[in-house]
Write an enzyme that holds these catalytic residues in place. Structure first.
Site, PDB file in Angstrom:
ATOM      1  N   ASN A   1      19.716  38.769  50.124  1.00  0.00           N
ATOM      2  CA  ASN A   1      19.835  39.142  48.710  1.00  0.00           C
ATOM      3  C   ASN A   1      18.583  39.865  48.231  1.00  0.00           C
ATOM      4  OD1 ASN A   1      22.237  37.787  48.867  1.00  0.00           O
ATOM      5  ND2 ASN A   1      21.423  35.888  48.002  1.00  0.00           N
TER       6      ASN A   1
ATOM      7  N   HIS B   1      16.543  42.538  53.218  1.00  0.00           N
ATOM      8  CA  HIS B   1      17.003  43.833  52.700  1.00  0.00           C
ATOM      9  C   HIS B   1      16.168  44.340  51.527  1.00  0.00           C
ATOM     10  CE1 HIS B   1      21.160  42.836  54.601  1.00  0.00           C
ATOM     11  NE2 HIS B   1      20.433  43.565  55.412  1.00  0.00           N
TER      12      HIS B   1
ATOM     13  N   GLY C   1      26.381  30.941  52.131  1.00  0.00           N
ATOM     14  CA  GLY C   1      26.945  32.071  51.390  1.00  0.00           C
ATOM     15  C   GLY C   1      26.866  33.400  52.095  1.00  0.00           C
ATOM     16  N   THR C   2      27.053  33.381  53.402  1.00  0.00           N
ATOM     17  CA  THR C   2      27.074  34.646  54.137  1.00  0.00           C
ATOM     18  C   THR C   2      28.021  34.524  55.317  1.00  0.00           C
ATOM     19  OG1 THR C   2      25.778  36.263  55.364  1.00  0.00           O
ATOM     20  CG2 THR C   2      24.959  34.003  55.407  1.00  0.00           C
TER      21      THR C   2
END
Ligand SMILES: [Zn+2]
Length: 242
Positions: free
Chosen positions: A101, A118, A187-188
């Protein structure tokens, strides 16, 4: 024994925990994911984050970048899942978070060792002289924003399509994944390369894997030891209350 109890026990018996997080942990803070039916790419054209397009049409890209990342998402607040991870770090159990995120919510929750795989929306980088500036110090009234030092276009300091992962983030992630005895995947679903490889690296180095995802992912039937089919906040709430 219930999986949630097993997960709690595994967390308690581990000494070097690393969390690997993705869009799912921030959805409940109001940040939409990029992919999926209600994702950003159902509304916006992904080419705005394509490096070639950006360099040719920075004003068009920036119009949407500002709308998505600076007007709309910028004030999002961390949720209980972000705070739980920060707490686990304070206890000395969690040694780092590798996040895909770009929203800075782990840091806002108090986490210290956060690897932003990222990049981040909180900084802007000059495409020419590579100077970095805090986003809050640069006006987005006139687009594209220009470098105070050399006058070239500024770009958000997150990874665009066609750009490599920053070396330092990549190396630190591999190091954490190699050294951890437990990786908590939250959550990925493991669809974005090369980030998706991180849990596999942990597993190859004999770490256990706890996975928290409402729906099964690429990891669930391959490397996951304990799968909790829950939203990030639900899982953290349950783990806290045990
Ligand atoms: Zn510059």
């Amino acid at each position: 024994m219930q999986d949630i109890t097993k997960a709690k026990e595994l967390i308690e018996s581990s000494d070097f925990i690393v969390a690997f997080t993705g869009a799912g942990i921030s959805v409940e803070s109001g940040i939409p994911p990029f992919r999926g039916p209600n994702g950003l790419w159902s509304k916006y054209d992904p080419k705005i984050l394509d490096m070639d397009f950006f360099l040719k049409h920075p004003n068009i890209s920036w119009k949407y970048i500002k709308e998505i990342f600076y007007d709309y998402m910028y004030d999002a607040k961390p949720n209980i899942a972000h705070y739980c991870l920060a707490e686990l770090e304070k206890k000395g159990k969690l040694k780092g978070i590798i996040t895909q995120n770009i929203d800075n919510l782990h840091q806002e929750a108090g986490s210290k060792n956060v690897i932003e795989f990222h990049g981040t929306t909180k900084k802007l980088e000059c495409i020419n002289c590579k100077s970095k500036f805090n986003s809050d110090t640069i006006s987005l009234e006139k687009l594209p924003p220009l470098c105070p030092k050399c006058g070239s276009v500024l770009k958000p300091d997150f990874v665009f399509f066609g750009e490599p992962i920053p070396n330092v983030a990549f190396e630190k992630s591999i190091e954490l994944a190699t050294n951890c005895d437990l990786m908590i995947v939250i959550g990925t679903t493991g669809e974005i390369m090369p980030a998706s490889q991180i849990p596999y690296i942990a597993k190859e180095n004999r770490a256990k894997i706890i996975e928290i995802n409402p729906n099964p992912s690429n990891y669930t039937n391959t490397i996951t030891d304990i799968y909790l089919p829950l939203k990030a906040t639900e899982a953290c709430q349950k783990l806290k209350n045990l």
